[in-house]
Design an enzyme around this catalytic site. Sequence first.
Site, PDB file in Angstrom:
ATOM      1  N   ARG A  68       0.838  -1.200   0.000  1.00  0.00           N
ATOM      2  CA  ARG A  68       0.000   0.000   0.000  1.00  0.00           C
ATOM      3  C   ARG A  68       0.874   1.252   0.000  1.00  0.00           C
ATOM      4  NH1 ARG A  68      -1.485   2.148   4.538  1.00  0.00           N
ATOM      5  NH2 ARG A  68      -1.710   0.150   5.620  1.00  0.00           N
ATOM      6  N   TYR A 120     -17.187  17.495 -15.200  1.00  0.00           N
ATOM      7  CA  TYR A 120     -17.566  16.087 -15.180  1.00  0.00           C
ATOM      8  C   TYR A 120     -18.515  15.796 -14.021  1.00  0.00           C
ATOM      9  CZ  TYR A 120     -16.946  11.108 -14.118  1.00  0.00           C
ATOM     10  OH  TYR A 120     -17.153   9.790 -13.801  1.00  0.00           O
ATOM     11  N   ASP A 192      -7.707  19.228 -14.256  1.00  0.00           N
ATOM     12  CA  ASP A 192      -8.062  17.908 -14.778  1.00  0.00           C
ATOM     13  C   ASP A 192      -7.687  17.908 -16.255  1.00  0.00           C
ATOM     14  OD1 ASP A 192      -9.288  15.690 -15.897  1.00  0.00           O
ATOM     15  OD2 ASP A 192     -11.113  15.864 -14.700  1.00  0.00           O
ATOM     16  N   LYS A 217      -8.409   6.781 -19.180  1.00  0.00           N
ATOM     17  CA  LYS A 217      -8.760   7.294 -20.495  1.00  0.00           C
ATOM     18  C   LYS A 217      -7.559   7.245 -21.451  1.00  0.00           C
ATOM     19  CE  LYS A 217     -12.729   8.253 -18.447  1.00  0.00           C
ATOM     20  NZ  LYS A 217     -12.541   8.174 -16.989  1.00  0.00           N
TER      21      LYS A 217
END
Length: 401
Positions: A68, A120, A192, A217
């Site tokens: 982690r 978004y 973004d 994406k």
Amino acid sequence: MVMTGLKQVPDISHLCCSNKIKMKFATKLIHAGAEPDPSTGAIMTPIYQTSTYVQSAPGKHKGYEYARSQNPTRKALEDALAIIENGKYALAFSSGVAATDAVIKLLQPGDEVIAANDMYGGTYRLFTKVFEKFGIKFHYIDMHNADNIRDNINSNTKLLWLETPTNPLMNICDIAAIAAIAKKQSVLVCVDNTFASPWLQNPLDLGADLVMHSATKYLGGHSDVIQGCLVMNDAGLREKLYFLQKSCGAVPGPMDCFLVLRGIKTLHVRMQRHCENGETIARWLRNHSKVAKVYWPGFEDHPGYAIAKKQMRAFGGMISFELKEDTLNEVNRVLSSTKVFALAESLGGVESLINHPASMTHASIPKEERIKNGLRDSLIRLSVGIEDADDLIADLEQAIG
């Protein structure tokens, strides 16, 4: 008309590999973060599928304790992400929303955020449904005019959250102008950059403090991984965000990191085709007798064209449009009739997608808010892939009729 090529990409030479060769951007995409495996010489980064690491004594380890906190595959990806965004540091997260979540967790109750009113839907949902109840206040404004930001900043403002181009209306924000305003007020700017990708736009070079990507994406590029990332230059900011990454645990697995590393290697050739096809489709749609309006920043009469031309290397493969017959029945007929364009959420993969924002990606935004901000129920969004443009046009032609 097909775009003949991208603007010249400058030599933004970091020393990115062990051989210390200075590389131009396309070459860096292939080699960023890549080192031969020391045990085998494997040219591809191994997938370190492990949850923990053996220590020679308590507290004595080789830089890795627990997966982690860090993983060698993830580190290779984070090194690559920093290099391709011209940053010093990067952190990978389990999704773009997880990366966004980490940024907002930098704030305290009473802090305020200015964000675009046409962003978004998943980001809007995170802000309104999760963080507002913890005492963080969000202002949604038209950010395409930098003066609107200046008018809305106050002493409690701690973050400006930008998308450019925006999802799905393809509006453009002037990153440099907004960053200059924020700097005077000691306000963080996070961009973004998902729609543009590092190939088209580098917000850190324009004054932003943070860059966020849904690496799902364009960075991944093959619709087979969910991941997000943050890139920055400030070491203190990196340490705060690393603490949140480690403590909150929204980390990607090594296989996911490997897939994004693989995707980055072909980003430049994919983006060239996305942009070429995007321009072809946008201009074809604009000339179609049944299409009322096309949203694409590469049109010279687009309100943000001059800014987009200044801060982007090309105009991307994301397009939205409205039909002249804008009834939901007609919109749904078109959405259900494509054969090459797949009706699906997401974007940025090699395959072309068609999407209905009002009922899919932006359904979490109340209808009255969507309509007020220009996102009509009749809007259709395209993620133009890298197929043959003639096939894409033929598909849209038979669907629109």
